[in-house]
Scaffold this active site. Structure first.
Site, PDB file in Angstrom:
ATOM      1  N   LYS A 165      16.928 -26.664 -14.349  1.00  0.00           N
ATOM      2  CA  LYS A 165      15.537 -25.195 -14.995  1.00  0.00           C
ATOM      3  C   LYS A 165      14.289 -25.965 -14.975  1.00  0.00           C
ATOM      4  O   LYS A 165      13.492 -25.472 -14.879  1.00  0.00           O
ATOM      5  CB  LYS A 165      16.239 -24.855 -15.988  1.00  0.00           C
ATOM      6  CG  LYS A 165      17.671 -23.790 -15.765  1.00  0.00           C
ATOM      7  CD  LYS A 165      18.213 -23.703 -16.354  1.00  0.00           C
ATOM      8  CE  LYS A 165      18.603 -23.625 -17.716  1.00  0.00           C
ATOM      9  NZ  LYS A 165      19.471 -24.687 -18.185  1.00  0.00           N
TER      10      LYS A 165
ATOM     11  N   ARG B 125      19.891 -16.660 -22.112  1.00  0.00           N
ATOM     12  CA  ARG B 125      21.475 -16.673 -22.370  1.00  0.00           C
ATOM     13  C   ARG B 125      22.345 -16.025 -22.504  1.00  0.00           C
ATOM     14  O   ARG B 125      23.570 -16.251 -22.526  1.00  0.00           O
ATOM     15  CB  ARG B 125      21.415 -17.889 -23.276  1.00  0.00           C
ATOM     16  CG  ARG B 125      21.680 -19.197 -22.353  1.00  0.00           C
ATOM     17  CD  ARG B 125      21.682 -20.206 -23.187  1.00  0.00           C
ATOM     18  NE  ARG B 125      21.882 -22.009 -22.598  1.00  0.00           N
ATOM     19  CZ  ARG B 125      20.772 -22.714 -22.651  1.00  0.00           C
ATOM     20  NH1 ARG B 125      20.185 -21.962 -22.310  1.00  0.00           N
ATOM     21  NH2 ARG B 125      21.299 -23.963 -22.007  1.00  0.00           N
TER      22      ARG B 125
ATOM     23  N   ARG C   8      20.596 -38.121 -18.048  1.00  0.00           N
ATOM     24  CA  ARG C   8      18.704 -37.601 -18.333  1.00  0.00           C
ATOM     25  C   ARG C   8      18.417 -37.660 -18.970  1.00  0.00           C
ATOM     26  O   ARG C   8      18.657 -38.141 -20.157  1.00  0.00           O
ATOM     27  CB  ARG C   8      19.146 -36.254 -18.532  1.00  0.00           C
ATOM     28  CG  ARG C   8      18.122 -35.066 -19.223  1.00  0.00           C
ATOM     29  CD  ARG C   8      17.957 -33.943 -18.862  1.00  0.00           C
ATOM     30  NE  ARG C   8      18.757 -33.345 -19.952  1.00  0.00           N
ATOM     31  CZ  ARG C   8      18.733 -32.254 -19.934  1.00  0.00           C
ATOM     32  NH1 ARG C   8      17.948 -30.749 -19.175  1.00  0.00           N
ATOM     33  NH2 ARG C   8      19.736 -31.228 -21.311  1.00  0.00           N
TER      34      ARG C   8
ATOM     35  N   ARG D 145      19.172 -37.045 -25.031  1.00  0.00           N
ATOM     36  CA  ARG D 145      19.010 -35.675 -26.159  1.00  0.00           C
ATOM     37  C   ARG D 145      20.711 -36.242 -26.450  1.00  0.00           C
ATOM     38  O   ARG D 145      21.632 -36.505 -26.027  1.00  0.00           O
ATOM     39  CB  ARG D 145      19.216 -34.990 -25.438  1.00  0.00           C
ATOM     40  CG  ARG D 145      17.525 -34.772 -25.336  1.00  0.00           C
ATOM     41  CD  ARG D 145      17.006 -33.041 -24.251  1.00  0.00           C
ATOM     42  NE  ARG D 145      18.654 -32.035 -24.694  1.00  0.00           N
ATOM     43  CZ  ARG D 145      18.818 -30.768 -23.830  1.00  0.00           C
ATOM     44  NH1 ARG D 145      17.540 -30.489 -23.361  1.00  0.00           N
ATOM     45  NH2 ARG D 145      19.370 -29.762 -23.705  1.00  0.00           N
TER      46      ARG D 145
ATOM     47  N   ARG E 213      29.159 -27.230 -23.308  1.00  0.00           N
ATOM     48  CA  ARG E 213      27.873 -26.647 -22.669  1.00  0.00           C
ATOM     49  C   ARG E 213      28.465 -25.496 -22.161  1.00  0.00           C
ATOM     50  O   ARG E 213      27.732 -24.472 -21.795  1.00  0.00           O
ATOM     51  CB  ARG E 213      26.944 -27.033 -23.127  1.00  0.00           C
ATOM     52  CG  ARG E 213      25.849 -27.313 -24.641  1.00  0.00           C
ATOM     53  CD  ARG E 213      25.057 -28.897 -24.350  1.00  0.00           C
ATOM     54  NE  ARG E 213      24.100 -28.832 -23.964  1.00  0.00           N
ATOM     55  CZ  ARG E 213      23.097 -29.411 -22.726  1.00  0.00           C
ATOM     56  NH1 ARG E 213      23.061 -30.636 -23.249  1.00  0.00           N
ATOM     57  NH2 ARG E 213      22.120 -28.825 -22.436  1.00  0.00           N
TER      58      ARG E 213
HETATM   59  P1  ADP Z   1      19.823 -27.406 -20.949  1.00  0.00           P
HETATM   60  O1  ADP Z   1      17.793 -27.317 -20.169  1.00  0.00           O
HETATM   61  O2  ADP Z   1      20.403 -29.014 -21.066  1.00  0.00           O
HETATM   62  O3  ADP Z   1      20.894 -26.104 -20.605  1.00  0.00           O
HETATM   63  P2  ADP Z   1      18.192 -26.209 -23.349  1.00  0.00           P
HETATM   64  O4  ADP Z   1      17.550 -27.307 -23.752  1.00  0.00           O
HETATM   65  O5  ADP Z   1      17.806 -24.913 -22.587  1.00  0.00           O
HETATM   66  O6  ADP Z   1      19.505 -26.902 -22.446  1.00  0.00           O
HETATM   67  O7  ADP Z   1      19.033 -25.745 -24.563  1.00  0.00           O
HETATM   68  C1  ADP Z   1      19.529 -26.600 -25.279  1.00  0.00           C
HETATM   69  C2  ADP Z   1      20.190 -25.893 -27.320  1.00  0.00           C
HETATM   70  O8  ADP Z   1      19.456 -24.846 -27.582  1.00  0.00           O
HETATM   71  C3  ADP Z   1      21.677 -25.143 -26.540  1.00  0.00           C
HETATM   72  O9  ADP Z   1      22.788 -25.879 -26.009  1.00  0.00           O
HETATM   73  C4  ADP Z   1      21.645 -23.589 -26.861  1.00  0.00           C
HETATM   74  O10 ADP Z   1      22.253 -24.308 -28.459  1.00  0.00           O
HETATM   75  C5  ADP Z   1      20.166 -23.865 -27.858  1.00  0.00           C
HETATM   76  N1  ADP Z   1      19.846 -23.012 -27.354  1.00  0.00           N
HETATM   77  C6  ADP Z   1      18.631 -22.951 -25.675  1.00  0.00           C
HETATM   78  N2  ADP Z   1      18.370 -21.612 -25.087  1.00  0.00           N
HETATM   79  C7  ADP Z   1      18.851 -20.444 -25.680  1.00  0.00           C
HETATM   80  C8  ADP Z   1      19.298 -19.159 -26.043  1.00  0.00           C
HETATM   81  N3  ADP Z   1      17.926 -18.817 -25.372  1.00  0.00           N
HETATM   82  N4  ADP Z   1      20.204 -19.122 -26.907  1.00  0.00           N
HETATM   83  C9  ADP Z   1      20.715 -19.288 -27.557  1.00  0.00           C
HETATM   84  N5  ADP Z   1      20.729 -20.747 -27.861  1.00  0.00           N
HETATM   85  C10 ADP Z   1      19.295 -21.143 -26.929  1.00  0.00           C
HETATM   86  P1  ADP Z   2      17.918 -28.203 -17.246  1.00  0.00           P
HETATM   87  O1  ADP Z   2      17.099 -27.495 -17.290  1.00  0.00           O
HETATM   88  O2  ADP Z   2      18.545 -27.066 -15.846  1.00  0.00           O
HETATM   89  O3  ADP Z   2      18.935 -28.295 -17.893  1.00  0.00           O
HETATM   90  P2  ADP Z   2      17.014 -30.621 -16.189  1.00  0.00           P
HETATM   91  O4  ADP Z   2      16.157 -29.777 -14.849  1.00  0.00           O
HETATM   92  O5  ADP Z   2      16.656 -31.587 -17.239  1.00  0.00           O
HETATM   93  O6  ADP Z   2      18.485 -29.469 -16.088  1.00  0.00           O
HETATM   94  O7  ADP Z   2      17.997 -31.956 -14.951  1.00  0.00           O
HETATM   95  C1  ADP Z   2      18.740 -32.603 -15.980  1.00  0.00           C
HETATM   96  C2  ADP Z   2      18.893 -33.757 -14.500  1.00  0.00           C
HETATM   97  O8  ADP Z   2      19.102 -33.949 -14.128  1.00  0.00           O
HETATM   98  C3  ADP Z   2      17.726 -34.404 -15.622  1.00  0.00           C
HETATM   99  O9  ADP Z   2      17.761 -36.021 -15.477  1.00  0.00           O
HETATM  100  C4  ADP Z   2      17.000 -34.223 -13.847  1.00  0.00           C
HETATM  101  O10 ADP Z   2      16.190 -35.566 -13.948  1.00  0.00           O
HETATM  102  C5  ADP Z   2      17.785 -34.558 -13.189  1.00  0.00           C
HETATM  103  N1  ADP Z   2      17.549 -33.002 -11.488  1.00  0.00           N
HETATM  104  C6  ADP Z   2      17.327 -32.316 -11.558  1.00  0.00           C
HETATM  105  N2  ADP Z   2      17.165 -31.666 -10.484  1.00  0.00           N
HETATM  106  C7  ADP Z   2      17.788 -32.646  -9.795  1.00  0.00           C
HETATM  107  C8  ADP Z   2      18.014 -32.708  -8.269  1.00  0.00           C
HETATM  108  N3  ADP Z   2      18.187 -30.846  -7.662  1.00  0.00           N
HETATM  109  N4  ADP Z   2      19.377 -33.568  -8.212  1.00  0.00           N
HETATM  110  C9  ADP Z   2      18.857 -34.654  -9.098  1.00  0.00           C
HETATM  111  N5  ADP Z   2      19.399 -34.090  -9.973  1.00  0.00           N
HETATM  112  C10 ADP Z   2      18.426 -33.689 -10.404  1.00  0.00           C
END
Ligand code: ADP
Ligand code: ADP
Length: 217
Positions: A13, A87, A126, A159, A170
């Site tokens: 994302k 979410r 990541r 992270r 998660r």
């Molecule tokens: P990722 O990008 O890997 O999906 P995020 O950075 O979006 O993870 O989220 C990290 C943490 O922040 C989540 O595991 C949750 O605890 C909290 N969080 C983020 N967005 C939301 C949301 N919309 N509602 C509830 N908790 C959230």
């Molecule tokens: P999210 O915000 O959904 O948690 P991220 O954009 O942070 O996901 O991506 C998670 C990890 O995967 C990062 O280390 C990123 O560089 C890698 N990544 C993202 N998109 C791809 C893809 N299409 N193929 C392989 N690795 C990816």
């Protein structure tokens, strides 16, 4: 254009949002990034969110909806791409109400679909820049110099919630609480599924195809 990006942790994302912003000039609002900033600043909100984030659970809906609505209202642009919010189905419906009270709505939802078995590998690899938030991967999207941000020259960090145990939680949380958000928006006929198992450029091309069609419509 008001866009929501949905998908499991690691679906890409954040990575795709950066590309969308570079092409269409929208505002990128990541609920996770805002929460991490609040924690770093030591605010009340950040303190409240801490224990949920560290265990891989969701921060309560009331806190999150309020936080995101005020981020949008304070924003200098009307158009945005949301990453990590809503979410839960409840967050989505509360958010819709708030938009509707301003005569606004979500135009498109891109659902990045990824296999569970790929999630762990994406998350543990990541790395991100503490200064600019750029996201890399140790195998898939490497920085030019190992461990160093291309733009800032700063040392990349991992992270704490990307550890295998928290990632497993998660992912469970995602299937239980966030997948219903896809059904919520499907009722409005604005959801497009995207195969996020492909490499980042291929996923980006699919994303642009959908958004270009919307811009031209
Ligand atoms: P990722 O990008 O890997 O999906 P995020 O950075 O979006 O993870 O989220 C990290 C943490 O922040 C989540 O595991 C949750 O605890 C909290 N969080 C983020 N967005 C939301 C949301 N919309 N509602 C509830 N908790 C959230
Ligand atoms: P999210 O915000 O959904 O948690 P991220 O954009 O942070 O996901 O991506 C998670 C990890 O995967 C990062 O280390 C990123 O560089 C890698 N990544 C993202 N998109 C791809 C893809 N299409 N193929 C392989 N690795 C990816």
């Amino acid at each position: 254009m008001r866009i929501v990006l949905l998908g499991a942790p690691g679906a890409g994302k954040g990575t795709q949002c950066k590309r969308i912003v570079a092409k269409y000039g929208l505002l990128h609002l990541s609920s996770g990034d805002i929460l991490r900033q609040e924690r770093a600043a030591g605010s009340e909100l950040g303190k409240k969110a801490q224990r949920y984030m560290d265990s891989g659970a969701l921060v309560p809906d009331e806190i999150i909806v309020k936080m995101m609505v005020s981020a949008i209202r304070e924003a200098p642009k009307a158009d945005f791409v949301l990453d990590g919010f809503p979410r839960t189905a409840n967050q989505a419906s509360e958010f819709d109400k708030s938009l509707a009270s301003n005569g606004e709505k979500i135009d498109i939802v891109l659902n990045l679909k990824i296999d569970d078995r790929i999630v762990a590998e994406r998350m543990t690899g990541r790395r991100s820049c503490p200064k600019c938030g750029a996201v890399y991967h140790i195998e898939n999207l490497k920085p030019k110099v190992e461990g160093i941000c291309d733009k800032e020259g700063s040392k990349l960090i991992q992270r704490p919630d990307d550890s295998p145990e928290v990632v497993a939680n998660r992912l469970k949380t995602y299937h239980l609480q966030t997948e219903p958000v896809v059904d919520y928006y499907k009722n409005n006929n604005i959801v497009y599924d995207i195969d996020a198992n492909k490499d980042a450029d291929e996923v980006g091309a699919l994303v642009f195809e959908k958004l270009d069609a919307l811009v031209k419509a």
